[in-house]
Design a protein around this motif. Structure first.
Motif, PDB file in Angstrom:
ATOM      1  N   LYS A 137       5.138  -4.743 -12.783  1.00 54.60           N
ATOM      2  CA  LYS A 137       6.196  -5.476 -13.490  1.00 54.60           C
ATOM      3  C   LYS A 137       7.170  -6.112 -12.508  1.00 54.60           C
ATOM      4  N   LYS A 138       7.483  -5.399 -11.431  1.00 58.87           N
ATOM      5  CA  LYS A 138       8.402  -5.944 -10.428  1.00 58.87           C
ATOM      6  C   LYS A 138       7.741  -7.096  -9.664  1.00 58.87           C
ATOM      7  N   LEU A 139       6.490  -6.913  -9.301  1.00 59.62           N
ATOM      8  CA  LEU A 139       5.801  -7.930  -8.517  1.00 59.62           C
ATOM      9  C   LEU A 139       5.664  -9.250  -9.270  1.00 59.62           C
ATOM     10  N   ILE A 140       5.368  -9.180 -10.564  1.00 57.20           N
ATOM     11  CA  ILE A 140       5.128 -10.431 -11.298  1.00 57.20           C
ATOM     12  C   ILE A 140       6.417 -11.180 -11.621  1.00 57.20           C
ATOM     13  N   THR A 141       7.566 -10.617 -11.253  1.00 54.47           N
ATOM     14  CA  THR A 141       8.805 -11.391 -11.386  1.00 54.47           C
ATOM     15  C   THR A 141       8.927 -12.422 -10.264  1.00 54.47           C
ATOM     16  N   TYR A 142       8.102 -12.286  -9.227  1.00 58.39           N
ATOM     17  CA  TYR A 142       8.114 -13.248  -8.114  1.00 58.39           C
ATOM     18  C   TYR A 142       7.146 -14.387  -8.449  1.00 58.39           C
ATOM     19  N   PRO A 143       7.608 -15.626  -8.438  1.00 58.23           N
ATOM     20  CA  PRO A 143       6.785 -16.759  -8.888  1.00 58.23           C
ATOM     21  C   PRO A 143       5.482 -16.957  -8.124  1.00 58.23           C
ATOM     22  N   SER A 144       5.454 -16.583  -6.855  1.00 57.15           N
ATOM     23  CA  SER A 144       4.249 -16.843  -6.051  1.00 57.15           C
ATOM     24  C   SER A 144       3.127 -15.850  -6.315  1.00 57.15           C
ATOM     25  N   VAL A 145       3.433 -14.705  -6.933  1.00 59.57           N
ATOM     26  CA  VAL A 145       2.436 -13.636  -7.066  1.00 59.57           C
ATOM     27  C   VAL A 145       1.395 -13.985  -8.127  1.00 59.57           C
ATOM     28  N   VAL A 146       0.124 -13.999  -7.720  1.00 56.14           N
ATOM     29  CA  VAL A 146      -0.972 -14.242  -8.660  1.00 56.14           C
ATOM     30  C   VAL A 146      -1.978 -13.099  -8.672  1.00 56.14           C
ATOM     31  N   GLY A 147      -1.743 -12.082  -7.854  1.00 57.05           N
ATOM     32  CA  GLY A 147      -2.674 -10.974  -7.830  1.00 57.05           C
ATOM     33  C   GLY A 147      -2.299  -9.937  -6.801  1.00 57.05           C
ATOM     34  N   CYS A 148      -3.217  -8.999  -6.570  1.00 51.29           N
ATOM     35  CA  CYS A 148      -2.930  -7.914  -5.640  1.00 51.29           C
ATOM     36  C   CYS A 148      -4.199  -7.448  -4.947  1.00 51.29           C
ATOM     37  N   ARG A 149      -3.996  -6.595  -3.944  1.00 54.79           N
ATOM     38  CA  ARG A 149      -5.132  -6.075  -3.184  1.00 54.79           C
ATOM     39  C   ARG A 149      -4.892  -4.629  -2.809  1.00 54.79           C
ATOM     40  N   HIS A 150      -5.917  -3.811  -2.974  1.00 58.57           N
ATOM     41  CA  HIS A 150      -6.034  -2.487  -2.375  1.00 58.57           C
ATOM     42  C   HIS A 150      -7.337  -2.540  -1.600  1.00 58.57           C
ATOM     43  N   ILE A 151      -7.274  -2.442  -0.270  1.00 61.37           N
ATOM     44  CA  ILE A 151      -8.487  -2.549   0.543  1.00 61.37           C
ATOM     45  C   ILE A 151      -9.408  -1.372   0.214  1.00 61.37           C
ATOM     46  N   LEU A 152     -10.609  -1.693  -0.240  1.00 61.05           N
ATOM     47  CA  LEU A 152     -11.557  -0.666  -0.679  1.00 61.05           C
ATOM     48  C   LEU A 152     -12.395  -0.154   0.495  1.00 61.05           C
ATOM     49  N   ASP A 153     -13.042  -1.036   1.208  1.00 59.82           N
ATOM     50  CA  ASP A 153     -13.854  -0.725   2.387  1.00 59.82           C
ATOM     51  C   ASP A 153     -14.725   0.512   2.176  1.00 59.82           C
ATOM     52  N   GLN A 154     -14.654   1.477   3.088  1.00 58.20           N
ATOM     53  CA  GLN A 154     -15.553   2.627   3.029  1.00 58.20           C
ATOM     54  C   GLN A 154     -15.215   3.589   1.893  1.00 58.20           C
ATOM     55  N   HIS A 155     -14.068   3.406   1.259  1.00 60.86           N
ATOM     56  CA  HIS A 155     -13.677   4.272   0.144  1.00 60.86           C
ATOM     57  C   HIS A 155     -13.985   3.636  -1.212  1.00 60.86           C
ATOM     58  N   ALA A 156     -14.733   2.549  -1.206  1.00 61.76           N
ATOM     59  CA  ALA A 156     -14.946   1.778  -2.429  1.00 61.76           C
ATOM     60  C   ALA A 156     -15.530   2.616  -3.558  1.00 61.76           C
ATOM     61  N   LEU A 157     -16.576   3.375  -3.303  1.00 63.95           N
ATOM     62  CA  LEU A 157     -17.220   4.137  -4.370  1.00 63.95           C
ATOM     63  C   LEU A 157     -16.265   5.164  -4.965  1.00 63.95           C
ATOM     64  N   ALA A 158     -15.586   5.914  -4.109  1.00 60.16           N
ATOM     65  CA  ALA A 158     -14.658   6.937  -4.608  1.00 60.16           C
ATOM     66  C   ALA A 158     -13.536   6.309  -5.423  1.00 60.16           C
ATOM     67  N   LEU A 159     -13.008   5.191  -4.975  1.00 60.53           N
ATOM     68  CA  LEU A 159     -11.905   4.548  -5.687  1.00 60.53           C
ATOM     69  C   LEU A 159     -12.371   3.952  -7.019  1.00 60.53           C
ATOM     70  N   LEU A 160     -13.488   3.257  -7.011  1.00 59.71           N
ATOM     71  CA  LEU A 160     -13.924   2.523  -8.195  1.00 59.71           C
ATOM     72  C   LEU A 160     -14.459   3.432  -9.298  1.00 59.71           C
ATOM     73  N   THR A 161     -14.707   4.692  -8.955  1.00 59.75           N
ATOM     74  CA  THR A 161     -15.142   5.661  -9.972  1.00 59.75           C
ATOM     75  C   THR A 161     -14.033   6.638 -10.338  1.00 59.75           C
ATOM     76  N   ASN A 162     -12.855   6.450  -9.776  1.00 57.25           N
ATOM     77  CA  ASN A 162     -11.711   7.323 -10.035  1.00 57.25           C
ATOM     78  C   ASN A 162     -11.056   6.959 -11.373  1.00 57.25           C
TER      79      ASN A 162
END
Length: 285
Positions: A102-127
């Motif tokens: 909610k705080k981030l989308i108050t900034y006009p330039s923000v269109v998305g976000c990132r959490h670097i998945l890399d070697q933790h991708a499977l654990a994160l995406l199934t969490n």
């Protein structure tokens, strides 16, 4: 030719954290000092006939606990048209995650976000918590930048499930799904090709080709052309972008030389790949 560079990072070492740039912290690149300094939009210098029409700033670790601080710095200091991708921690408890979004989308330039998945991708995406938080991004119709190795098919299948369950998120694959390894060999390429083919079926997925230098400093334009053209066969001309990953490009090429190399590949639809698609996927007006 006008370029919207859809993957750049700026650093303000006087005020930001950037722990990953410090020599005592990973990644332990022997040439890290090349980029361990402040960079701004003024460093995106090109000579005619190439010009910068805008850029997409990807979070760079300014302050991962308060990611809006990086956005605030950018919006106060940048003059070129730009969009920003904020850092977000997908494992945060639901209430804290929702508050940060909610705080981030108050900034006009923000269109998305990132959490670097890399070697933790499977654990994160199934969490479970991570999957719940993707639901928040889906409600806001935000982009999510996907940085992971598409040769990891277990992780790719987990990603595919997340994509299908969140049709209002635009999933933007970073660095062509990281196909280049220290040994560029047929087995890695085959796994990468198969991984990309799985997610390319979904129309809310696009791909950015960049980051060649992250795993192979001595890459050449032939490898770039091969990878870009394969991405085009899967995603089509409207879902592929070519970007720089500046300032990491400086490990291998100057900014000008990088784009000159891309132009030399003589790939079809370059205007779409260098400008129009970025304008669409990152909601430039």
């Amino acid at each position: 030719m006008k370029i919207i560079d859809s993957h750049v990072h700026f650093f303000d070492l006087a005020h930001g954290d950037y722990h990953w740039l410090k020599p005592e912290t990973p990644p332990f690149w022997p040439d890290k000092q090349v980029i361990n300094k402040s960079f701004t939009e003024h460093d995106l210098v090109l000579l005619n006939p190439l010009t910068i029409g805008g850029f997409v700033h990807i979070e760079a670790g300014y302050n991962n606990q308060a990611p809006w601080q990086e956005i605030s710095w950018l919006e106060q200091s940048c003059q070129l048209p730009f969009r920003s991708i904020a850092n977000i921690n997908l494992t945060l408890p639901s209430n804290e995650f929702q508050q940060q979004i909610k705080k981030l989308i108050t900034y006009p330039s923000v269109v998305g976000c990132r959490h670097i998945l890399d070697q933790h991708a499977l654990a994160l995406l199934t969490n479970k918590q991570v999957k719940n938080n993707f639901g928040v991004l889906n409600q806001q119709s935000l982009n999510f930048e996907v940085q992971m190795h598409f040769s990891d098919h277990q992780a790719v299948n987990a990603l595919q499930a997340v994509i299908i369950n969140n049709p209002r998120i635009n999933f933007i694959i970073n660095h062509a799904g990281l196909p280049i390894a220290q040994e560029y060999n047929d087995s890695i390429v085959a796994l990468w090709r198969q991984g990309l083919a799985i997610v390319a079926q979904q129309q809310n997925v696009a791909i950015k080709c960049s980051g060649w230098e992250m795993l192979e400093r001595n890459y050449n334009e032939n490898i770039c052309k091969e990878i870009i053209e394969y991405c085009l066969t899967l995603f089509g001309a409207n879902r592929v972008m070519i970007s720089s990953n500046f300032p990491l490009t400086l490990f291998s090429h100057s900014y000008q030389d990088y784009w000159n190399m891309i132009i030399r590949t003589n790939i079809k639809n370059l205007q779409c790949l260098l400008h129009d698609n970025s304008q669409h996927w990152y909601s430039f007006t």
